[in-house]
Design an enzyme around this catalytic site. Sequence first.
Site, PDB file in Angstrom:
ATOM      1  N   THR A 196       0.851  -1.197   0.000  1.00  0.00           N
ATOM      2  CA  THR A 196       0.000   0.000   0.000  1.00  0.00           C
ATOM      3  C   THR A 196       0.886   1.245   0.000  1.00  0.00           C
ATOM      4  O   THR A 196       1.848   1.329   0.762  1.00  0.00           O
ATOM      5  CB  THR A 196      -0.936   0.039   1.219  1.00  0.00           C
ATOM      6  OG1 THR A 196      -1.845  -1.059   1.138  1.00  0.00           O
ATOM      7  CG2 THR A 196      -1.736   1.331   1.258  1.00  0.00           C
ATOM      8  N   PHE A 219       1.313   5.106   0.753  1.00  0.00           N
ATOM      9  CA  PHE A 219       0.812   6.208   1.574  1.00  0.00           C
ATOM     10  C   PHE A 219       1.514   7.497   1.145  1.00  0.00           C
ATOM     11  O   PHE A 219       2.678   7.471   0.752  1.00  0.00           O
ATOM     12  CB  PHE A 219       1.096   5.961   3.059  1.00  0.00           C
ATOM     13  CG  PHE A 219       0.323   4.811   3.649  1.00  0.00           C
ATOM     14  CD1 PHE A 219      -0.845   5.038   4.363  1.00  0.00           C
ATOM     15  CD2 PHE A 219       0.766   3.503   3.492  1.00  0.00           C
ATOM     16  CE1 PHE A 219      -1.557   3.983   4.915  1.00  0.00           C
ATOM     17  CE2 PHE A 219       0.054   2.438   4.033  1.00  0.00           C
ATOM     18  CZ  PHE A 219      -1.113   2.686   4.751  1.00  0.00           C
TER      19      PHE A 219
END
Length: 379
Positions: free
Chosen positions: A278, A280
């Site tokens: 992921t 960010f």
Amino acid sequence: MDELKKYRDEIDEIDDELIPLLLRRMEVSKAVAEYKTKRGMPVLNVQREKEILEDVSEKCGDMGDLIKTIFSAAMDASRALQHNIIGGGKELRDAVENAQRGVLSADGVPVACQGVEGAYSSITAKRLFPDSPVDYHRHFEDVFEAVNKNEARFGVIPVENSTAGSVHEAYDLIMKYRFYVVGAYDLKVSHCIAAVEGARFENIEEAYSHPQALSQCSNILKNFGITGVNSTNTAAAAKLVSESKNTKLACICSEEAAKKYNLTILRRNIQNVSNNTTRFIVISKKLVIPDGADKISLIFSAPHTTGSLYRVLGRFSMTGLNLTKLESRPVANGKFDYIFYADVLGSVYDEATLNLLCALHDELEEFTFLGNYREIKEI
């Protein structure tokens, strides 16, 4: 082969004739730039370009669309040359010149993220800013508001996952607030399924988690007949399951969240793809360009004309820049208008790159420089 060579030789001869004409065109473009500079005129003249392309199309008959493409590229190159001479984009140049530089640090000031302790946003925030406290918020927009109200120096939000794709809510908020992006972190995400003490995996009926995490672990849910239930984030799901005391409920979360809320881990590494990651980003009201910044984020619109997006993207290629992401999001005006978010590899301290951004800043109706930052990839 002899016939093909003949054709190729003919093309080479034509190209040799074109090169001096193209160079002559660029020399005239330089003179035009000097004329416009003295009189404070803009580089782009939409009406004139439209008239030229219509004339080309009419003169070239069935080949009109093909030849228009060539002329469009020549005009784009000509404008780029003129922008380099005129040096527009003062607002953007001033912002870059006055940006804070150095190591990205919150200096002990709180950093905001969505969720609760143990969420992946929390893990990322603590890795990026180990010397600053983390303030938790229920919704993504609350993170933006915390930064907006100066309650937090930075905000940390997820924007995309290598399995489940973009977090559209995050991009919509980026479009809304137009804060600077000053950093990025690629977190390797390893999900587990956890439940209260005494629960057995084969008896689990429902699993709570953020929609992205449920998507990333869809295979195990489908294969074992477990119903995924949306939660605000993975750690909040862990807290909910812990408080429920229900042995038929589970959550999909990090091992840190499972330990934080005293849950038993039933299965580890349950994500569909082993290298699940992921991304960010770090948002800020103030422009900070950290050392080693090599990624640029932008928001822009394209005119409602045929090939306009193609021509804008061609400008990046012309400058030798590589786009790593292009995300379109609808404008909430009821007209099916779209705006684009783009990530580009490069540095604003490279003259050609800054010149391009300044040119687009002056030409496009909608253009926002979001930042130039370094993306840290977890090993």
